[in-house]
Motif scaffolding. Structure first.
Motif, PDB file in Angstrom:
ATOM      1  N   GLY A  59     -18.221 -19.280 -56.435  1.00 23.95           N
ATOM      2  CA  GLY A  59     -17.882 -19.363 -55.018  1.00 23.95           C
ATOM      3  C   GLY A  59     -18.672 -20.439 -54.311  1.00 23.95           C
ATOM      4  O   GLY A  59     -19.537 -21.091 -54.901  1.00 23.95           O
ATOM      5  N   GLY A  60     -18.345 -20.642 -53.042  1.00 24.71           N
ATOM      6  CA  GLY A  60     -18.991 -21.686 -52.253  1.00 24.71           C
ATOM      7  C   GLY A  60     -18.323 -21.777 -50.895  1.00 24.71           C
ATOM      8  O   GLY A  60     -17.764 -20.792 -50.417  1.00 24.71           O
ATOM      9  N   GLY A  61     -18.345 -22.971 -50.291  1.00 19.86           N
ATOM     10  CA  GLY A  61     -17.717 -23.165 -48.982  1.00 19.86           C
ATOM     11  C   GLY A  61     -16.311 -23.732 -49.126  1.00 19.86           C
ATOM     12  O   GLY A  61     -15.734 -23.686 -50.207  1.00 19.86           O
ATOM     13  N   GLY A  62     -15.767 -24.263 -48.053  1.00 20.06           N
ATOM     14  CA  GLY A  62     -14.477 -24.946 -48.072  1.00 20.06           C
ATOM     15  C   GLY A  62     -13.369 -24.122 -48.710  1.00 20.06           C
ATOM     16  O   GLY A  62     -13.249 -22.915 -48.468  1.00 20.06           O
ATOM     17  N   VAL A  63     -12.570 -24.775 -49.541  1.00 22.70           N
ATOM     18  CA  VAL A  63     -11.450 -24.129 -50.231  1.00 22.70           C
ATOM     19  C   VAL A  63     -11.955 -22.963 -51.090  1.00 22.70           C
ATOM     20  O   VAL A  63     -11.345 -21.884 -51.124  1.00 22.70           O
ATOM     21  CB  VAL A  63     -10.728 -25.172 -51.125  1.00 22.70           C
ATOM     22  CG1 VAL A  63      -9.797 -24.502 -52.102  1.00 22.70           C
ATOM     23  CG2 VAL A  63      -9.980 -26.178 -50.252  1.00 22.70           C
ATOM     24  N   ASP A  64     -13.050 -23.187 -51.770  1.00 26.83           N
ATOM     25  CA  ASP A  64     -13.624 -22.184 -52.682  1.00 26.83           C
ATOM     26  C   ASP A  64     -13.926 -20.892 -51.919  1.00 26.83           C
ATOM     27  O   ASP A  64     -13.539 -19.791 -52.349  1.00 26.83           O
ATOM     28  CB  ASP A  64     -14.906 -22.783 -53.280  1.00 26.83           C
ATOM     29  CG  ASP A  64     -15.328 -22.122 -54.575  1.00 26.83           C
ATOM     30  OD1 ASP A  64     -14.591 -21.253 -55.078  1.00 26.83           O
ATOM     31  OD2 ASP A  64     -16.408 -22.484 -55.072  1.00 26.83           O
ATOM     32  N   GLY A  65     -14.592 -21.027 -50.784  1.00 23.70           N
ATOM     33  CA  GLY A  65     -14.913 -19.860 -49.968  1.00 23.70           C
ATOM     34  C   GLY A  65     -13.645 -19.177 -49.484  1.00 23.70           C
ATOM     35  O   GLY A  65     -13.539 -17.937 -49.527  1.00 23.70           O
ATOM     36  N   ALA A  66     -12.683 -19.973 -49.036  1.00 22.26           N
ATOM     37  CA  ALA A  66     -11.431 -19.415 -48.494  1.00 22.26           C
ATOM     38  C   ALA A  66     -10.672 -18.647 -49.575  1.00 22.26           C
ATOM     39  O   ALA A  66     -10.142 -17.554 -49.331  1.00 22.26           O
ATOM     40  CB  ALA A  66     -10.570 -20.542 -47.914  1.00 22.26           C
ATOM     41  N   ILE A  67     -10.624 -19.191 -50.782  1.00 23.78           N
ATOM     42  CA  ILE A  67      -9.887 -18.526 -51.879  1.00 23.78           C
ATOM     43  C   ILE A  67     -10.555 -17.201 -52.249  1.00 23.78           C
ATOM     44  O   ILE A  67      -9.887 -16.176 -52.394  1.00 23.78           O
ATOM     45  CB  ILE A  67      -9.759 -19.478 -53.095  1.00 23.78           C
ATOM     46  CG1 ILE A  67      -8.667 -20.504 -52.795  1.00 23.78           C
ATOM     47  CG2 ILE A  67      -9.475 -18.697 -54.385  1.00 23.78           C
ATOM     48  CD1 ILE A  67      -8.401 -21.518 -53.885  1.00 23.78           C
ATOM     49  N   HIS A  68     -11.866 -17.194 -52.369  1.00 23.20           N
ATOM     50  CA  HIS A  68     -12.542 -15.942 -52.729  1.00 23.20           C
ATOM     51  C   HIS A  68     -12.458 -14.913 -51.595  1.00 23.20           C
ATOM     52  O   HIS A  68     -12.300 -13.722 -51.850  1.00 23.20           O
ATOM     53  CB  HIS A  68     -13.998 -16.212 -53.131  1.00 23.20           C
ATOM     54  CG  HIS A  68     -14.124 -16.789 -54.511  1.00 23.20           C
ATOM     55  ND1 HIS A  68     -13.962 -16.025 -55.643  1.00 23.20           N
ATOM     56  CD2 HIS A  68     -14.364 -18.044 -54.943  1.00 23.20           C
ATOM     57  CE1 HIS A  68     -14.116 -16.791 -56.727  1.00 23.20           C
ATOM     58  NE2 HIS A  68     -14.363 -18.020 -56.314  1.00 23.20           N
ATOM     59  N   ARG A  69     -12.546 -15.373 -50.355  1.00 22.68           N
ATOM     60  CA  ARG A  69     -12.430 -14.440 -49.215  1.00 22.68           C
ATOM     61  C   ARG A  69     -11.045 -13.803 -49.178  1.00 22.68           C
ATOM     62  O   ARG A  69     -10.895 -12.597 -49.067  1.00 22.68           O
ATOM     63  CB  ARG A  69     -12.667 -15.188 -47.900  1.00 22.68           C
ATOM     64  CG  ARG A  69     -14.072 -15.057 -47.350  1.00 22.68           C
ATOM     65  CD  ARG A  69     -14.175 -15.513 -45.905  1.00 22.68           C
ATOM     66  NE  ARG A  69     -13.537 -16.785 -45.638  1.00 22.68           N
ATOM     67  CZ  ARG A  69     -14.082 -17.972 -45.866  1.00 22.68           C
ATOM     68  NH1 ARG A  69     -15.285 -18.062 -46.400  1.00 22.68           N
ATOM     69  NH2 ARG A  69     -13.433 -19.088 -45.576  1.00 22.68           N
ATOM     70  N   ALA A  70     -10.013 -14.661 -49.288  1.00 25.18           N
ATOM     71  CA  ALA A  70      -8.638 -14.145 -49.162  1.00 25.18           C
ATOM     72  C   ALA A  70      -8.192 -13.406 -50.427  1.00 25.18           C
ATOM     73  O   ALA A  70      -7.405 -12.471 -50.354  1.00 25.18           O
ATOM     74  CB  ALA A  70      -7.684 -15.305 -48.852  1.00 25.18           C
ATOM     75  N   GLY A  71      -8.684 -13.836 -51.568  1.00 27.68           N
ATOM     76  CA  GLY A  71      -8.220 -13.255 -52.837  1.00 27.68           C
ATOM     77  C   GLY A  71      -8.938 -11.976 -53.229  1.00 27.68           C
ATOM     78  O   GLY A  71      -8.424 -11.200 -54.034  1.00 27.68           O
ATOM     79  N   GLY A  72     -10.149 -11.782 -52.687  1.00 29.41           N
ATOM     80  CA  GLY A  72     -10.886 -10.560 -52.985  1.00 29.41           C
ATOM     81  C   GLY A  72     -11.738 -10.669 -54.242  1.00 29.41           C
ATOM     82  O   GLY A  72     -11.748 -11.702 -54.919  1.00 29.41           O
ATOM     83  N   PRO A  73     -12.457  -9.580 -54.572  1.00 28.27           N
ATOM     84  CA  PRO A  73     -13.516  -9.616 -55.598  1.00 28.27           C
ATOM     85  C   PRO A  73     -13.032  -9.793 -57.040  1.00 28.27           C
ATOM     86  O   PRO A  73     -13.813 -10.138 -57.917  1.00 28.27           O
ATOM     87  CB  PRO A  73     -14.214  -8.261 -55.429  1.00 28.27           C
ATOM     88  CG  PRO A  73     -13.227  -7.389 -54.729  1.00 28.27           C
ATOM     89  CD  PRO A  73     -12.367  -8.279 -53.891  1.00 28.27           C
ATOM     90  N   GLN A  74     -11.752  -9.540 -57.283  1.00 21.88           N
ATOM     91  CA  GLN A  74     -11.225  -9.666 -58.653  1.00 21.88           C
ATOM     92  C   GLN A  74     -11.432 -11.088 -59.211  1.00 21.88           C
ATOM     93  O   GLN A  74     -11.775 -11.276 -60.385  1.00 21.88           O
ATOM     94  CB  GLN A  74      -9.728  -9.302 -58.657  1.00 21.88           C
ATOM     95  CG  GLN A  74      -9.025  -9.481 -59.995  1.00 21.88           C
ATOM     96  CD  GLN A  74      -9.576  -8.552 -61.065  1.00 21.88           C
ATOM     97  OE1 GLN A  74     -10.100  -7.478 -60.756  1.00 21.88           O
ATOM     98  NE2 GLN A  74      -9.484  -8.965 -62.314  1.00 21.88           N
ATOM     99  N   ILE A  75     -11.235 -12.075 -58.344  1.00 20.95           N
ATOM    100  CA  ILE A  75     -11.347 -13.475 -58.803  1.00 20.95           C
ATOM    101  C   ILE A  75     -12.783 -13.768 -59.234  1.00 20.95           C
ATOM    102  O   ILE A  75     -13.017 -14.342 -60.304  1.00 20.95           O
ATOM    103  CB  ILE A  75     -10.888 -14.452 -57.694  1.00 20.95           C
ATOM    104  CG1 ILE A  75      -9.436 -14.170 -57.313  1.00 20.95           C
ATOM    105  CG2 ILE A  75     -11.051 -15.900 -58.158  1.00 20.95           C
ATOM    106  CD1 ILE A  75      -8.944 -14.975 -56.116  1.00 20.95           C
ATOM    107  N   LEU A  76     -13.740 -13.331 -58.417  1.00 20.48           N
ATOM    108  CA  LEU A  76     -15.149 -13.576 -58.752  1.00 20.48           C
ATOM    109  C   LEU A  76     -15.541 -12.837 -60.029  1.00 20.48           C
ATOM    110  O   LEU A  76     -16.275 -13.373 -60.867  1.00 20.48           O
ATOM    111  CB  LEU A  76     -16.049 -13.150 -57.580  1.00 20.48           C
ATOM    112  CG  LEU A  76     -17.511 -13.554 -57.699  1.00 20.48           C
ATOM    113  CD1 LEU A  76     -17.667 -15.057 -57.849  1.00 20.48           C
ATOM    114  CD2 LEU A  76     -18.303 -13.049 -56.498  1.00 20.48           C
ATOM    115  N   ALA A  77     -15.026 -11.628 -60.196  1.00 18.92           N
ATOM    116  CA  ALA A  77     -15.327 -10.866 -61.412  1.00 18.92           C
ATOM    117  C   ALA A  77     -14.837 -11.627 -62.651  1.00 18.92           C
ATOM    118  O   ALA A  77     -15.550 -11.721 -63.663  1.00 18.92           O
ATOM    119  CB  ALA A  77     -14.670  -9.488 -61.327  1.00 18.92           C
ATOM    120  N   GLU A  78     -13.638 -12.211 -62.553  1.00 16.53           N
ATOM    121  CA  GLU A  78     -13.121 -12.981 -63.697  1.00 16.53           C
ATOM    122  C   GLU A  78     -13.917 -14.269 -63.905  1.00 16.53           C
ATOM    123  O   GLU A  78     -14.126 -14.714 -65.040  1.00 16.53           O
ATOM    124  CB  GLU A  78     -11.633 -13.288 -63.495  1.00 16.53           C
ATOM    125  CG  GLU A  78     -10.763 -12.058 -63.651  1.00 16.53           C
ATOM    126  CD  GLU A  78      -9.288 -12.365 -63.445  1.00 16.53           C
ATOM    127  OE1 GLU A  78      -8.815 -13.405 -63.932  1.00 16.53           O
ATOM    128  OE2 GLU A  78      -8.623 -11.565 -62.768  1.00 16.53           O
TER     129      GLU A  78
END
Ligand code: AR6
Length: 171
Positions: free
Chosen positions: A28-47
């Motif tokens: 994760g991070g800022g910009g697009v990365d932050g937006a994708i993880h925020r909107a997509g939820g914790p499943q993406i980070l877990a993967e």
């Protein structure tokens, strides 16, 4: 392949795969990365954590791409790519082009036929927007892929106007 230029938010795109302008760590991070993880939820980070543990213990190299599912996003997959930071002292164009090329290769492996890209490296990584657009369009126009539609998602109206101008440069 059809190439579309639109103004919008990458997280809202109804396509098979959206591309994330990530970093080596994939956490994760800022910009697009932050937006994708925020909107997509914790499943993406877990993967992403699992990918770090299994395939990329040292991080995802610049110019390479890897997919996860997309959590709560309308897309089916997120393809994480790592753009180069811009530097006047070193030409990293091949790495920026590689982000688009390897993302399309991952899309082909997944069987994704529609893909949406942000303008990789043009935010926090400071790549000049006009050249970022030029490199994106060059790869998309010359790619050997089964993807039918590639959408370049520009975040604001000024960048969309710039993208249209750069797109017309070739003729
Ligand atoms: N939808 C579409 N485009 C966006 C969005 C959005 N929601 N948000 C920003 N942009 P950046 P980079 C535009 O900074 O330069 C992160 O911390 C933005 O205006 O997201 O590759 C990562 O973890 C710009 O034109 O990506 C890395 O550490 C473009 O998307 C680092 O930033 C890319 O901006 C990657 O930096």
């Amino acid at each position: 392949m059809q190439i579309e230029l639109i103004q919008g938010d990458i997280t809202a795109q109804h396509v098979d795969a959206v591309v994330n302008a990530a970093n080596h760590r994939l956490l994760g991070g800022g910009g697009v990365d932050g937006a994708i993880h925020r909107a997509g939820g914790p499943q993406i980070l877990a993967e992403c954590r699992e990918l770090r543990r299994t395939r990329f213990p040292d991080g995802l190299p610049t110019g390479e791409s890897v997919a996860t599912t997309a959590g709560r996003l309308p897309a089916r997959w997120v393809i994480h790519t790592v753009g180069p930071t811009y530097a006047t002292t070193k030409d990293k164009t091949h790495l920026l082009q590689s982000c688009y090329r390897t993302s399309l290769a991952v899309a082909d492996e997944l069987g994704a036929t529609s893909i949406a890209f942000p303008l990789v490296s043009s935010g926090i990584y400071r790549w000049p927007k006009d050249d970022a657009i030029r490199q994106a369009l060059y790869v998309l126009r010359t790619a050997d892929t089964a993807v039918h539609t590639a959408t370049l998602v520009l975040y604001d109206e000024a960048t969309l106007t710039l993208a249209r101008r750069v797109s017309d440069e070739r003729d």
